[in-house]
Design an enzyme around this catalytic site. Sequence first.
Site, PDB file in Angstrom:
ATOM      1  N   ASN A 155     -18.634   3.232  24.103  1.00  0.00           N
ATOM      2  CA  ASN A 155     -17.378   2.651  24.567  1.00  0.00           C
ATOM      3  C   ASN A 155     -16.242   2.906  23.576  1.00  0.00           C
ATOM      4  OD1 ASN A 155     -15.845   0.738  26.363  1.00  0.00           O
ATOM      5  ND2 ASN A 155     -15.587  -0.272  24.380  1.00  0.00           N
ATOM      6  N   GLU A 156     -15.151   3.427  24.096  1.00  0.00           N
ATOM      7  CA  GLU A 156     -13.954   3.686  23.275  1.00  0.00           C
ATOM      8  C   GLU A 156     -14.330   4.383  21.974  1.00  0.00           C
ATOM      9  OE1 GLU A 156     -11.405   0.217  23.116  1.00  0.00           O
ATOM     10  OE2 GLU A 156     -10.804   0.572  25.191  1.00  0.00           O
TER      11      GLU A 156
HETATM   12  C1  BGC Z   1     -12.713  -3.111  24.681  1.00  0.00           C
HETATM   13  C2  BGC Z   1     -13.079  -4.506  25.132  1.00  0.00           C
HETATM   14  C3  BGC Z   1     -11.949  -5.470  24.780  1.00  0.00           C
HETATM   15  C4  BGC Z   1     -10.727  -5.018  25.528  1.00  0.00           C
HETATM   16  C5  BGC Z   1      -9.519  -5.940  25.411  1.00  0.00           C
HETATM   17  C6  BGC Z   1     -11.271  -2.750  24.850  1.00  0.00           C
HETATM   18  O1  BGC Z   1     -10.826  -2.210  23.646  1.00  0.00           O
HETATM   19  O2  BGC Z   1     -13.565  -2.149  25.242  1.00  0.00           O
HETATM   20  O3  BGC Z   1     -14.301  -4.858  24.544  1.00  0.00           O
HETATM   21  O4  BGC Z   1     -12.291  -6.782  25.043  1.00  0.00           O
HETATM   22  O5  BGC Z   1     -10.356  -3.737  25.100  1.00  0.00           O
HETATM   23  O6  BGC Z   1      -8.974  -5.929  24.140  1.00  0.00           O
END
Ligand code: BGC
Length: 428
Positions: A155-156
């Site tokens: 993720n990201e």
């Molecule tokens: C992430 C989440 C986070 C969301 C809101 C994203 O960077 O994947 O885990 O809660 O942004 O900040």
Amino acid sequence: MMFPSGFVWGAATAAHQVEGGNSNSDCWALEYAKPSFFIEPSADACDHAARYGDDLAILAGLGLNAYRFSIEWARVEPEEGAFSQVALDHYKRVIDACWSRNIQPVATFHHFTNPRWVARDGGWLDERFPDRFARYCEVTAGAFGDQLAYACTINEINLPDSLFELMARVKAKYPDRVAAGEGALGAVIESFFLFSGVEGYTARAIRAHELARDAVKAAAPHVPVGMTMSIQECEAEPGGEAAVAAYKRRVYAPYYESAKRDDFLGVQTYTRMRFGADGKATRRPPPEVELTQMGYEYRPQALGAACRDAWAATGTPIIVTESGIATQDDSRRRAFIRSALESVSVAMADGVDIRGYVYWTLLDNFEWMSGYAPTFGLVGVDRRTMARAIKPSAVMIGEFARANSLVQNASGADEVLSAGAAVGVSDR
Ligand code: BGC
């Protein structure tokens, strides 16, 4: 504004933010360090590990057709090479619960947290990280990978690169928190994902992604696999053009290159970043601009811009795996979702291949260092009783999903109530 048939309409969560009690993770250790970077600990989170059936009933009752969740490495492999059948069985039940409600399961194999044993060895700084991560993905995908609709590896993946300067400032400002965190982790603070964007990270992360992708593909050849990226709209203020180009070269380009070989790319967008002539980036807009609870500019159209950027650079089909707003005013959430989807739809009309939209997030949950104050959820959670409360924005997005377009029945309080009654909370 009709979306193509098969368009994915979903909501997302991440294990650490909703499951509760993720005590074998590096993040948990940092939350309880004294002093801590986290304003409060995740603790029981949303008790989603026990209540996932209720939560999926809500999601399905609304009319959505996909659920993005993450698998927690710290539970699946609590010590090196020791895999927990109970943890694997849990996620298998989550996947079964999705399909039994006609919901496509979209699983993420890494969402920020590592097991403590991985952190102790240096986490993302450790040369063994890619192979270890790939082995966990291989075992996990071997257990149920072929039952997934989509698989996201990391993720990201580029978030550490984008946070690099901010985290350098944070570390300099809070040496006592760094020391306490390092004591709790038994490793340098850069072993933790959010701090890990230092020399060597990018290449190691891409290698981890590619090994993981191959491991999932080997176990489940028909399942589309991709990474997800944090991609914000990048705006050059006068004289800031070179800074935008440099930022994209450093934070997006290496991952775009790898994503060209993937089945899809997960785009995750929250706002617009501005770049000044001094070369500095900021998410902080001018004073007259509406801000979200995160202090970000209210900028739903950033989503269409981010999708265009990703598509132009990769030609890889896109799924919006996160888009959302932290606000207590649900009418602003509704406006945000509608405008973000309009920008997606216009980009699609211009030829950008976007296959789905997944809202962040299903539940008001643990927003990392900011704790439980920011509320991104379609569904509220009472922190004492854990009771769920469906918000009007949830009903609206469900109506879009059912219609596969941005039309809406005259939605109002009555419908919210009937949706709440229809989904019930009893089929755990
Ligand atoms: C992430 C989440 C986070 C969301 C809101 C994203 O960077 O994947 O885990 O809660 O942004 O900040």
